[in-house]
Design a protein around this motif. Structure first.
Motif, PDB file in Angstrom:
ATOM      1  N   ALA A 442       0.770  -1.246  -0.048  1.00  0.00           N
ATOM      2  CA  ALA A 442       0.121  -0.132  -0.023  1.00  0.00           C
ATOM      3  C   ALA A 442       0.929   1.319  -0.168  1.00  0.00           C
ATOM      4  N   LEU A 443       1.903   1.266   0.641  1.00  0.00           N
ATOM      5  CA  LEU A 443       3.104   2.263   0.547  1.00  0.00           C
ATOM      6  C   LEU A 443       3.464   2.436  -0.612  1.00  0.00           C
ATOM      7  N   ALA A 444       3.618   1.639  -1.524  1.00  0.00           N
ATOM      8  CA  ALA A 444       4.296   1.586  -2.696  1.00  0.00           C
ATOM      9  C   ALA A 444       3.223   2.233  -3.662  1.00  0.00           C
ATOM     10  N   PHE A 445       2.151   1.924  -3.460  1.00  0.00           N
ATOM     11  CA  PHE A 445       0.988   2.531  -4.370  1.00  0.00           C
ATOM     12  C   PHE A 445       0.645   4.137  -3.746  1.00  0.00           C
ATOM     13  N   SER A 458      15.709  10.022  -3.142  1.00  0.00           N
ATOM     14  CA  SER A 458      15.691   9.413  -1.759  1.00  0.00           C
ATOM     15  C   SER A 458      15.203   7.858  -1.817  1.00  0.00           C
ATOM     16  N   PRO A 459      16.150   6.970  -2.287  1.00  0.00           N
ATOM     17  CA  PRO A 459      15.777   5.879  -2.257  1.00  0.00           C
ATOM     18  C   PRO A 459      15.738   5.082  -1.062  1.00  0.00           C
ATOM     19  N   PHE A 460      16.620   5.493  -0.402  1.00  0.00           N
ATOM     20  CA  PHE A 460      16.790   4.839   1.232  1.00  0.00           C
ATOM     21  C   PHE A 460      15.629   5.352   2.305  1.00  0.00           C
ATOM     22  N   ALA A 461      15.239   6.335   1.939  1.00  0.00           N
ATOM     23  CA  ALA A 461      14.077   6.953   2.766  1.00  0.00           C
ATOM     24  C   ALA A 461      12.924   6.059   2.229  1.00  0.00           C
ATOM     25  N   VAL A 462      12.641   5.498   1.044  1.00  0.00           N
ATOM     26  CA  VAL A 462      11.837   4.740   0.653  1.00  0.00           C
ATOM     27  C   VAL A 462      11.748   3.290   1.268  1.00  0.00           C
ATOM     28  N   TRP A 463      13.105   2.839   1.375  1.00  0.00           N
ATOM     29  CA  TRP A 463      13.466   1.548   1.923  1.00  0.00           C
ATOM     30  C   TRP A 463      13.101   1.595   3.509  1.00  0.00           C
ATOM     31  N   ALA A 464      13.547   2.867   4.152  1.00  0.00           N
ATOM     32  CA  ALA A 464      13.124   3.028   5.476  1.00  0.00           C
ATOM     33  C   ALA A 464      11.735   2.802   6.090  1.00  0.00           C
ATOM     34  N   SER A 465      10.982   3.727   5.079  1.00  0.00           N
ATOM     35  CA  SER A 465       9.698   3.532   5.594  1.00  0.00           C
ATOM     36  C   SER A 465       8.878   2.192   5.290  1.00  0.00           C
ATOM     37  N   MET A 466       9.320   1.369   4.315  1.00  0.00           N
ATOM     38  CA  MET A 466       8.740   0.235   4.034  1.00  0.00           C
ATOM     39  C   MET A 466       9.230  -0.722   4.985  1.00  0.00           C
ATOM     40  N   PHE A 467      10.533  -0.874   5.229  1.00  0.00           N
ATOM     41  CA  PHE A 467      10.968  -2.039   6.372  1.00  0.00           C
ATOM     42  C   PHE A 467      10.365  -1.586   7.587  1.00  0.00           C
ATOM     43  N   SER A 468      10.550  -0.390   8.003  1.00  0.00           N
ATOM     44  CA  SER A 468       9.918  -0.028   9.535  1.00  0.00           C
ATOM     45  C   SER A 468       8.417  -0.325   9.743  1.00  0.00           C
ATOM     46  N   ALA A 469       7.662   0.077   8.564  1.00  0.00           N
ATOM     47  CA  ALA A 469       6.327  -0.336   8.293  1.00  0.00           C
ATOM     48  C   ALA A 469       6.212  -1.775   8.501  1.00  0.00           C
ATOM     49  N   VAL A 722       6.664   6.887  10.433  1.00  0.00           N
ATOM     50  CA  VAL A 722       5.950   8.175  10.240  1.00  0.00           C
ATOM     51  C   VAL A 722       6.750   9.118   9.522  1.00  0.00           C
ATOM     52  N   GLY A 723       7.795   9.582  10.125  1.00  0.00           N
ATOM     53  CA  GLY A 723       8.700  10.575   9.435  1.00  0.00           C
ATOM     54  C   GLY A 723       9.062  10.257   8.014  1.00  0.00           C
ATOM     55  N   THR A 724       9.487   9.087   7.650  1.00  0.00           N
ATOM     56  CA  THR A 724       9.900   8.843   6.379  1.00  0.00           C
ATOM     57  C   THR A 724       8.914   8.905   5.320  1.00  0.00           C
ATOM     58  N   VAL A 725       7.566   8.309   5.805  1.00  0.00           N
ATOM     59  CA  VAL A 725       6.489   8.444   4.792  1.00  0.00           C
ATOM     60  C   VAL A 725       6.010   9.902   4.677  1.00  0.00           C
ATOM     61  N   ILE A 726       6.025  10.713   5.758  1.00  0.00           N
ATOM     62  CA  ILE A 726       5.747  12.026   5.562  1.00  0.00           C
ATOM     63  C   ILE A 726       6.725  12.790   4.515  1.00  0.00           C
ATOM     64  N   TYR A 727       8.036  12.420   4.733  1.00  0.00           N
ATOM     65  CA  TYR A 727       9.100  13.199   3.791  1.00  0.00           C
ATOM     66  C   TYR A 727       8.853  12.412   2.492  1.00  0.00           C
ATOM     67  N   ASN A 728       8.680  11.344   2.157  1.00  0.00           N
ATOM     68  CA  ASN A 728       8.346  10.738   0.845  1.00  0.00           C
ATOM     69  C   ASN A 728       7.182  11.179   0.109  1.00  0.00           C
ATOM     70  N   LEU A 729       6.176  11.590   0.850  1.00  0.00           N
ATOM     71  CA  LEU A 729       5.016  12.317   0.400  1.00  0.00           C
ATOM     72  C   LEU A 729       5.033  13.800  -0.062  1.00  0.00           C
TER      73      LEU A 729
END
Length: 952
Positions: A442-445, A458-469, A722-729
């Motif tokens: 769902a985060l990917a979409f 920011s590929p590692f911000a995407v990785w961090a958000s998915m792995f932590s989620a 939460v922090g990386t998802v907000i940043y990625n958005l």
């Protein structure tokens, strides 16, 4: 309580420390390996000089030097002088080293509906092997054991300095010349060093090399390339196991066979000279190249300030080790039949498909693809049989607590079951896996929908958000279930589900290996093997549990003694049937109310059904009986108290490290290969979904153990998520370090005088760039999909731009040009047939094209050599012919025929690619005013295309 103070027990603190330290340490090691370059040594092997190599690199990358530029001629002169200087300084004879200044070879070939005529200007140096014959090559005899070809191209693109594409490769070839002509380093087989010119435009230089007789000497090759700017040189791909084994000698090997699969299955769109040497010449070899950051590829950032001496040494050291090994191989492995083939290709024998990958850039693992298939099939058969055997063994030993609901006590007066709670926790992991993976997907979409290009910078911000989620949601569900209904089998059941999933993954991998020769799924073998081993340990662990019959007997004895204790505590009334009328039992309080316990009067029933029997009971005898069962984890089945409390460590170390390393390496490779491809027109959803799948594979090894975590680490991961998802958005997706590439092209129609400049890039962003350009102010920008299929996801936006000054006779005025003698052509037609000849010349250029509205047939280019069956463009239909001279302002003559209509029409086009002399003001304007988060690169072979229509 000794069990819970044990530092190796399966309790929260040891689990948190070991798992966290393992993941952090391995991720750190993988990132360090991937993002840094090993330092070059203070002393290099005899015959090599890194200082000289750096001087050479700075010299040849001083200017943009595409094939169609005067700077390209300067680079060629410099390289030829360096080669001659070296040979002269060592007093080498023509019998030892032969320099071939190839200004003769030309080639005509077809790719689909496009035909190419190219005149080569390659530099070839042949070092005769100490065990080879007197001559390097013979037109009548192919060498029996062959030699080694090392190739790099010295042309750059028109928009880049070419430091890593392919300057580092070029200086590595020069250093190889110095190394192999040093006493003690002389090769046993002939080494052919090729500096080819024209790789950036249809791989023309390698094609021209095939026309030279010396191309028949080598049977193996090493191609040095660049698709990034700095970093480590990776093994892109190889032809077979045998040739790849020589790369293993590199001190710092780097790469995985997954990248080779990407080329094989056309997931990677770009190509290198590898396809010419292997696919057309028939050689067996390797492709070593720089791979990131791709944002600097083909731009002005591909310069010496973006690379380092460490990167030079990384490629050079691997080249020395690989070439030396291949050149000293005197076996017949690469000799084939020893006879030339009728089609002109080299018979280098046939190798086996390979599987290979590095471990932290230090160890290189290689084995045959057939071996991978055999191991996969073996495990798929052996693993289920082994588990079935262990299950039968547990049943015979009366210790199979898996899926055991209850055990009856066979006594005359007691048939109530004792609960074993064997099913407790069985369905937790698949539910958790589904929910956690769904959240990650769902985060990917979500990212693709809201801010689709954030992965670019920011590929590692995407990785961090998915792995932590994934980790937090898995902990929340598994820990919650464990708190409500603790189960000693939760870890084992999780391993069973992971075993089932990895079993399915291994079946899929086996199919890919057998039917499609795809080796990139090699990690599935290790994934499944490690999970299988960990699960076997869980089965073995159950053999340490008490027998079910003994456990039931012990529980029954405990209940009997508990009843006896209850009875002995009653007052002596002379009756055992209960209190007399009017008497009050000491076990009873006043009359029952709403708050009276329903279990108070039936302690026996409570003890028999409760799975949380305390380790201490009333009376000394109860305490002694609990000690017989050991100390179970609080709340879990009491029969688990005798299980080894340290075995989880072996299981975790078996399942986690190897999979983190192998999958993590693939994840980083995927990141480097994909995260900046949206600028090329690739869809972003595939990237995010790939990240989600790999995130799941990385996190799953934590699943069987994460329910022991306390809230501290998961809470930290929650805030990271939460922090990386907000940043990625909300973050802007491009930056100074990760600039968006846009593609420049200028087209001039000499008939209408229209001068169109265009930038092709991501919709929305390319318009913002154009709005910053002075020449585009006040104009209506025409944006549409480009003609190239590979750029279908982009927008090509055009406007009337600044005039060009690429030819002395061009007379500019305003936004139009007066056609003069810049582009001249004449047509001679045979009126009795659909046959014509076009004579075409462009001033201050050596590259032109002819575009046919009606496909042409029987093309013949004046001066072309047509005696080679590999290069025959006289048949088939051609919609476009690309023409390349080695000299400037030289006419092309093309004879052709056509079918159908009495007339043939089209356009004649000439190209200009030299951005060094400020001859293309529109390109200079783009470079000057482009935002610092974007960078320009070429759209086509030429920066400027000048055309005129023709009718025959």
């Amino acid at each position: 309580m000794a069990r819970f103070s044990n530092p190796f027990a399966f309790t929260p603190l040891p689990v948190i420390i070991l798992t966290t330290v393992t993941y952090v340490a391995l991720f750190s090691g993988l990132l360090t390996t991937h993002l840094t370059v090993p330092a070059h040594p203070s002393k290099t092997p005899s015959g090599t000089n890194l200082t000289q190599a750096w001087i050479d690199l700075e010299t040849i990358t001083r200017y943009h030097h595409p094939y169609n530029s005067h700077a390209n001629d300067d680079v060629r002169k410099y390289l030829l002088s360096r080669v001659k200087q070296h040979v002269t300084s060592k007093n080498l004879t023509d019998h030892q080293v032969q320099i071939i200044d190839d200004n003769v070879s030309n080639v005509t070939f077809s790719e689909g509906s496009t035909t190419v005529y190219f005149e080569g200007t390659n530099i070839i140096v042949a070092i005769r092997g100490s065990e080879d014959g007197e001559s390097f090559y013979s037109a009548n005899r192919a060498p029996e054991n062959g030699g080694v070809l090392v190739n790099a191209h010295y042309d750059s693109v028109s928009t880049g300095y070419g430091a890593t594409d392919d300057g580092v490769g070029v200086v590595s070839v020069l250093q190889l010349l110095s190394y192999f002509t040093e006493e003690g380093n002389w090769p046993k087989r002939t080494v052919v060093l090729l500096l080819n010119n024209g790789e950036e435009d249809f791989l023309n230089g390698a094609k021209a090399f095939m026309r030279h007789p010396i191309s028949q000497v080598p049977h193996t090759f090493l191609n040095l390339e660049g698709a990034g700017a700095g970093g480590r040189a990776t093994l892109f791909r190889s032809t077979d196991t045998e040739v790849t084994s020589f790369y293993k000698a590199a001190s710092r090997p780097f790469g995985t066979v997954a990248s080779s699969d990407g080329f094989k299955k056309h997931l990677i769109r770009s190509e290198t000279d590898y396809v010419v040497f292997n696919g057309e010449l028939g050689l067996r070899g390797l492709d070593v190249a720089f791979m990131e950051p791709r944002a600097r590829y083909h731009t002005i950032e591909d310069s010496t300030k973006e690379t380092s001496l460490d990167s030079v040494w990384h490629m050079l050291s691997a080249s020395i080790a690989t070439t030396a090994g291949l050149a000293d191989d005197t076996s017949t492995t690469f000799s084939g039949t020893g006879q030339p083939r009728s089609d002109g290709t080299v018979d280098a024998g046939t190798g086996s498909e390979a599987v290979w990958f590095d471990m932290f850039g230090r160890v290189f693992v290689i084995f045959r693809l057939h071996t991978l298939f055999a191991l996969c099939v073996t495990l798929l058969v052996v693993a289920p049989i082994t588990l079935i055997g262990l299950t039968v063994g547990l049943s015979k030993a009366d210790k199979n607590f898996l899926f055991a609901r209850k055990q009856y006590v066979h006594s005359p007066d007691d048939d109530e079951p004792i609960q074993l709670n064997g099913w407790r926790g069985f369905f937790r992991f698949p539910i958790t896996f589904g929910v956690s993976t769904a959240i990650t997907v769902a985060l990917a979409f979500l990212f693709q929908r809201v801010n689709p290009h954030i992965v670019y910078s920011s590929p590692f911000a995407v990785w961090a958000s998915m792995f932590s989620a994934w980790c937090f949601s898995a902990w929340f569900l598994l820990r919650g279930a464990s708190a409500m209904r603790p189960s000693a089998l939760q870890r084992m059941y999780a391993l069973i589900w992971v075993f089932i999933g990895s079993f399915a993954l291994l079946i899929f991998t086996t199919i890919l290996v057998q039917n499609f020769q795809v080796a990139g799924g090699y990690f599935a073998l290790f994934y499944f093997a490690s999970v299988f081993f960990a699960l076997v340990l869980s089965y073995i662990e159950l053999f340490c549990a008490p027998k079910k019959s003994a456990y039931v007997a012990l529980c029954d004895q405990e209940d009997s003694q508990a009843q006896h204790a209850d009875a002995s505590s009653r007052p002596l009334t002379g009756s055992t049937s209960g209190p007399r009328s009017g008497d009050r039992s000491p076990l009873m309080d006043d009359d029952a109310t709403e708050t009276t316990s329903l279990l108070r009067g039936d302690r026996r029933s409570f003890r028999r059904y409760d799975g949380r029997r305390q380790s201490t009971s009333e009376g000394t005898d109860s305490g002694e009986r609990s000690a017989d069962l050991g100390h179970a984890y609080p709340g879990e089945q009491k029969w688990s108290g005798k299980l080894p409390n340290w075995l989880w460590i072996v299981q975790f170390l078996a399942i986690a490290p190897i999979n983190i390393v192998l999958v993590g390496q693939l994840a980083l490779l995927t990141t480097s290969g994909l995260y900046q491809t949206p600028a090329d027109g690739s869809p972003t959803l595939f990237i995010y979904l790939a990240f989600a799948v790999l995130t799941t594979l990385l996190a799953v090894p934590l699943g069987p153990f994460i329910h022991r975590f306390t809230y501290h680490v998961p809470t930290f991961l929650f805030f990271v998520c939460v922090g990386t998802v907000i940043y990625n958005l909300i973050a802007f997706p491009f930056s100074r370090e990760h600039r968006l590439k846009v593609y420049f092209q200028q087209q001039v129609d000499l008939e209408s005088g229209m001068n169109t400049v265009s930038l092709t890039g991501l919709d929305g962003y390319v318009q913002d760039i154009i709005n910053e350009l002075p020449s585009a102010q006040g104009q209506e920008i025409d944006c549409r999909s480009p003609h190239k299929k590979s750029r279908a996801e982009l927008k090509k936006c055009a406007w009337q731009g600044l005039p060009v000054h690429v030819a002395p006779t061009l007379i500019p005025f305003g936004n139009k040009t007066t056609p003069d003698s810049w582009l001249d052509y004449s047509i001679t037609r045979n009126k009795s047939a659909n046959e014509a000849s076009i004579r075409l010349v462009g001033q201050n250029t050596r590259a032109c094209r002819i575009m046919f509205d009606t496909p042409a047939t029987n093309l013949v280019v004046g001066g072309a050599v047509s005696d080679d069956p590999r290069f025959n463009a006289t048949t088939g239909k051609t919609s476009e012919i690309r023409l390349w001279h080695r000299t400037w302002s030289t006419p092309f003559t093309v004879n052709f025929t056509w079918d159908g209509d009495a007339k043939s029409s089209g356009r004649v086009v000439c190209l200009w690619s030299d951005a060094n002399a400020n001859d293309v003001p529109a390109f200079n304007e783009v470079q000057h005013y482009i935002p610092n988060w974007a960078v320009a690169t070429k759209y086509s072979d030429g920066l400027v295309d000048i055309s005129r229509a023709f009718v025959v």
